[in-house]
Enzyme design. Sequence first.
Site, PDB file in Angstrom:
ATOM      1  CE  LYS A 139      -7.089   2.870  10.421  1.00  0.00           C
ATOM      2  NZ  LYS A 139      -5.980   1.904  10.455  1.00  0.00           N
ATOM      3  N   GLY A 142       0.816  -1.210   0.000  1.00  0.00           N
ATOM      4  CA  GLY A 142       0.000   0.000   0.000  1.00  0.00           C
ATOM      5  C   GLY A 142       0.854   1.266   0.000  1.00  0.00           C
ATOM      6  CD  GLN A 143      -0.470   7.348   0.488  1.00  0.00           C
ATOM      7  OE1 GLN A 143      -1.370   7.101   1.282  1.00  0.00           O
ATOM      8  NE2 GLN A 143      -0.207   8.564   0.069  1.00  0.00           N
ATOM      9  CG  LEU A 144       2.133   3.897   6.119  1.00  0.00           C
ATOM     10  CD1 LEU A 144       3.087   5.082   6.198  1.00  0.00           C
ATOM     11  CD2 LEU A 144       1.088   4.001   7.239  1.00  0.00           C
ATOM     12  CG  ASP A 189      -0.290  -6.203   0.184  1.00  0.00           C
ATOM     13  OD1 ASP A 189       0.019  -5.051   0.536  1.00  0.00           O
ATOM     14  OD2 ASP A 189      -1.416  -6.482  -0.294  1.00  0.00           O
ATOM     15  CE1 TYR A 196      -8.920   3.595   7.449  1.00  0.00           C
ATOM     16  CE2 TYR A 196      -9.450   5.895   7.853  1.00  0.00           C
ATOM     17  CZ  TYR A 196      -8.522   4.896   7.677  1.00  0.00           C
ATOM     18  OH  TYR A 196      -7.183   5.202   7.748  1.00  0.00           O
TER      19      TYR A 196
HETATM   20  N1  SER Z   1      -6.175   8.986   4.558  1.00  0.00           N
HETATM   21  C1  SER Z   1      -7.275   8.306   5.172  1.00  0.00           C
HETATM   22  C2  SER Z   1      -8.503   8.397   4.369  1.00  0.00           C
HETATM   23  O1  SER Z   1      -8.665   9.378   3.692  1.00  0.00           O
HETATM   24  C3  SER Z   1      -7.534   8.862   6.528  1.00  0.00           C
HETATM   25  O2  SER Z   1      -6.758   8.208   7.442  1.00  0.00           O
HETATM   26  O3  SER Z   1      -9.316   7.536   4.425  1.00  0.00           O
END
Ligand code: SER
Length: 310
Positions: A145, A11-13, A34, A141
């Site tokens: 979290k 992923g991005q991170l 992954d 989401y």
């Molecule tokens: N970058 C994330 C999102 O936009 C927020 O943590 O879902």
Amino acid sequence: MKRVLVTGACGQLGSEISLALADRYGIENVLITDINPPSEYLGKLKFIAMDVLDDQQVNQIIKEHDVKLVYHLAAMLSASGEQNPRIAWKLNMDGLINVLEACKENQVDRVFWPSSIAAFGSHTQLVQTPQYTIMDPETIYGISKLSGELWCQYYYDRFDLDVRSVRFPGLISYKSPPGGGTTDYAVAIFHSAVRGKHYQCFLGEDTRLPMMFMSDAVNAAMALMSAPKESISIRSSYNLAAFSVTPQELTAALQNHFPEFSTVYQTDFRDLIAKTWPRTIDDSVARRDWGWQHEFGLREMVAEMVHNLT
Ligand code: SER
């Protein structure tokens, strides 16, 4: 040497943290996992296909490779999560619990898991959002979290598992693209500007969100993971900030490099999500506890993005 495992490494991170970890611990000590195959740019790292929803597989891989540090990054972001709430919940919650349990069972030394500004909600104090405040997230989401933060706290309190977490703002990078987030516009806008195109933005021109350049995010995760255990006073998740920006301000910053560039606005459901998230964040506890400092403000970030994308 510490053996490190990363989930969601493509992923991005994940892709950027994986490379930074390979620099720090040696390429032979980093195991990237992954459900998607790695891009060429992660080619030299050791990859194992792993599904965080398969608890036995997670446990077995951590055991077999004698993993000591885990960066658990596999997740579905906010906008995609609203399209698939039950899948997002399953991945974000069961994935986390599977990883925490496997880490506990195998005496992993430390675990990093990112929370997000999405854990806040519309009754939160949205300006200079404090570390402790009302949290009533409205996306699946964000709900995952906030719940995840409590699970991390629980595993620390109950089993002494050394889990550490930060609430990331939107992350901006030029190497790997984001996917399915509400903050993704802040990356897409650069790609339009450098290609000489105009950008159609799904957030309103004045929608302010906290953002961070990727190298600061990677440094934050690694600094938190290196901090002495006694200095960590928060086991749910630390507020973390660099700068905040609106689409209009980002457009103006890009016009310094591309005078012809402009943005048109066509807002969708993501603007409603963004309006329930903090505009600015008070991250003084992270700065005090483990010396968090960002390097990139808005201007530095824009210059670095433009330089690397052109
Ligand atoms: N970058 C994330 C999102 O936009 C927020 O943590 O879902």
